[in-house]
Design an enzyme around this catalytic site. Structure first.
Site, PDB file in Angstrom:
ATOM      1  N   MET A   1     -12.502   4.035  -0.386  1.00  0.00           N
ATOM      2  CA  MET A   1     -13.148   4.194   0.925  1.00  0.00           C
ATOM      3  C   MET A   1     -13.830   5.553   0.935  1.00  0.00           C
ATOM      4  SD  MET A   1     -10.171   2.574   3.349  1.00  0.00           S
ATOM      5  CE  MET A   1      -8.831   2.861   2.175  1.00  0.00           C
TER       6      MET A   1
ATOM      7  N   ASP B   1      -6.877  -6.728   3.971  1.00  0.00           N
ATOM      8  CA  ASP B   1      -6.220  -5.436   4.164  1.00  0.00           C
ATOM      9  C   ASP B   1      -6.328  -5.017   5.617  1.00  0.00           C
ATOM     10  OD1 ASP B   1      -5.264  -2.852   4.083  1.00  0.00           O
ATOM     11  OD2 ASP B   1      -6.683  -2.124   2.593  1.00  0.00           O
TER      12      ASP B   1
ATOM     13  N   SER C   1       0.841  -1.194   0.000  1.00  0.00           N
ATOM     14  CA  SER C   1       0.000   0.000   0.000  1.00  0.00           C
ATOM     15  C   SER C   1       0.876   1.244   0.000  1.00  0.00           C
ATOM     16  CB  SER C   1      -0.904   0.019   1.233  1.00  0.00           C
ATOM     17  OG  SER C   1      -1.539   1.275   1.349  1.00  0.00           O
TER      18      SER C   1
ATOM     19  N   HIS D   1      -8.598   0.982  -3.877  1.00  0.00           N
ATOM     20  CA  HIS D   1      -9.601   0.712  -2.846  1.00  0.00           C
ATOM     21  C   HIS D   1     -10.293   2.023  -2.495  1.00  0.00           C
ATOM     22  CE1 HIS D   1     -10.280  -0.566   1.644  1.00  0.00           C
ATOM     23  NE2 HIS D   1     -11.416  -0.432   0.980  1.00  0.00           N
TER      24      HIS D   1
ATOM     25  N   HIS E   1      -1.171  -1.223  -4.255  1.00  0.00           N
ATOM     26  CA  HIS E   1      -2.462  -0.907  -3.658  1.00  0.00           C
ATOM     27  C   HIS E   1      -2.559   0.588  -3.369  1.00  0.00           C
ATOM     28  CE1 HIS E   1      -6.116  -2.115  -1.463  1.00  0.00           C
ATOM     29  NE2 HIS E   1      -5.794  -1.188  -0.565  1.00  0.00           N
TER      30      HIS E   1
ATOM     31  N   MET F   1     -11.686  -6.250   5.176  1.00  0.00           N
ATOM     32  CA  MET F   1     -10.944  -5.346   6.052  1.00  0.00           C
ATOM     33  C   MET F   1     -10.680  -6.042   7.384  1.00  0.00           C
ATOM     34  SD  MET F   1     -10.277  -2.667   4.342  1.00  0.00           S
ATOM     35  CE  MET F   1      -9.535  -1.788   5.725  1.00  0.00           C
TER      36      MET F   1
ATOM     37  N   ASP G   1      -4.942   3.393  -1.571  1.00  0.00           N
ATOM     38  CA  ASP G   1      -6.039   3.633  -0.636  1.00  0.00           C
ATOM     39  C   ASP G   1      -6.585   5.042  -0.819  1.00  0.00           C
ATOM     40  OD1 ASP G   1      -6.247   1.211   1.003  1.00  0.00           O
ATOM     41  OD2 ASP G   1      -4.202   1.687   1.620  1.00  0.00           O
TER      42      ASP G   1
ATOM     43  N   MET H   1      -9.352   7.755   0.449  1.00  0.00           N
ATOM     44  CA  MET H   1     -10.224   8.091   1.576  1.00  0.00           C
ATOM     45  C   MET H   1     -10.728   9.518   1.426  1.00  0.00           C
ATOM     46  SD  MET H   1      -7.906   6.523   4.670  1.00  0.00           S
ATOM     47  CE  MET H   1      -6.938   5.031   4.434  1.00  0.00           C
TER      48      MET H   1
END
Length: 232
Positions: A69, A177, A9, A67, A34, A138, A36, A38
């Site tokens: 979120m 993850d 990540s 991913h 990866h 998760m 992330d 957010m």
């Protein structure tokens, strides 16, 4: 049992030299990268957007695993597809019209995935499983890197693996993850995960990226194996 794929990540990477850190992971035997994302609403943190995903795409030939979120992820699917995402994963908790969102991802030429928070019932994804290429479990509460693995996640991974295999969906990637490190990766793999996300276990001051990836491989019984996952 097949070798597990490791997806470092970049949330834990040094953003001042992001391309270099991604390339270090690729040379060290990572399988995916990866990303992330957010939004400060669905999770209590704000991270990165399509521009950083595009920068990651330019830095590597590995699959880019994004991913999301974020609330209302359907607003940004095309932007991340254009940025070069190979996988786009949305949370079941944010997508009341989940089937439509998954269809949109696939229509963009990207592999669709669905994510479950630690307290979300596995029943929430049973109907969508035939339509996705990835299920992300998760094993921490989303929002921050560096958290400890929630022990109960192992049984959840095992149950989802049984569900996938029992429905003839063994080709669907089962990704985990949160808190994956040398002391947890073996149980995650044994429970049936095919991909693990590792942030602070890969990018830290304890060793080089390659050394840290090697430690993860060795911890789950893969010795010196590197870069042997599916890079499609």
């Amino acid at each position: 049992m097949s070798a597990i794929k490791i997806a470092p990540s970049i949330l834990s990477a040094d953003f001042g030299r992001l391309a270099e850190q991604i390339q270090e992971a690729e040379r060290g035997g990572a399988d995916w990268i990866h990303v992330d994302v957010m939004d400060g609403h669905f999770v209590p943190n704000i991270t990165i957007g399509p521009l950083i995903a595009a920068a990651a795409r330019k830095a590597t030939s590995l699959p880019i695993d994004v991913h999301l979120m974020i609330e209302r992820p359907e607003r940004y699917l095309a932007a991340f597809a254009d940025a070069g995402a190979d996988y786009l994963t949305v949370h079941v908790e944010t997508s009341p019209h989940l089937h439509r969102t998954v269809q949109q991802i696939r229509e963009l030429g990207v592999h669709p995935g669905v994510t479950l928070n630690p307290a979300t019932s596995l029943e929430m994804i049973t109907e969508i499983l035939p339509d996705v290429d990835l299920v992300l479990v998760m094993s921490v509460n989303p929002g921050f890197g560096g958290q400890s693995y929630i022990p109960g996640s192992t049984e959840r991974i095992r149950r989802i693996r049984a569900l996938l295999d029992g429905r003839g969906l063994g080709h669907v990637e089962l990704e985990v993850d949160g808190g994956v490190a040398p002391d947890t990766i073996a149980q995650v793999k044994a429970a049936g995960a095919s991909v693990v996300v590792a942030g602070s276990a890969v990018y830290n001051a304890k060793g080089s990226v390659a050394d840290n990836l090697r430690r993860l491989r060795q911890a789950c019984g893969e010795g010196e194996l590197q870069g042997i996952g599916n890079r499609e």
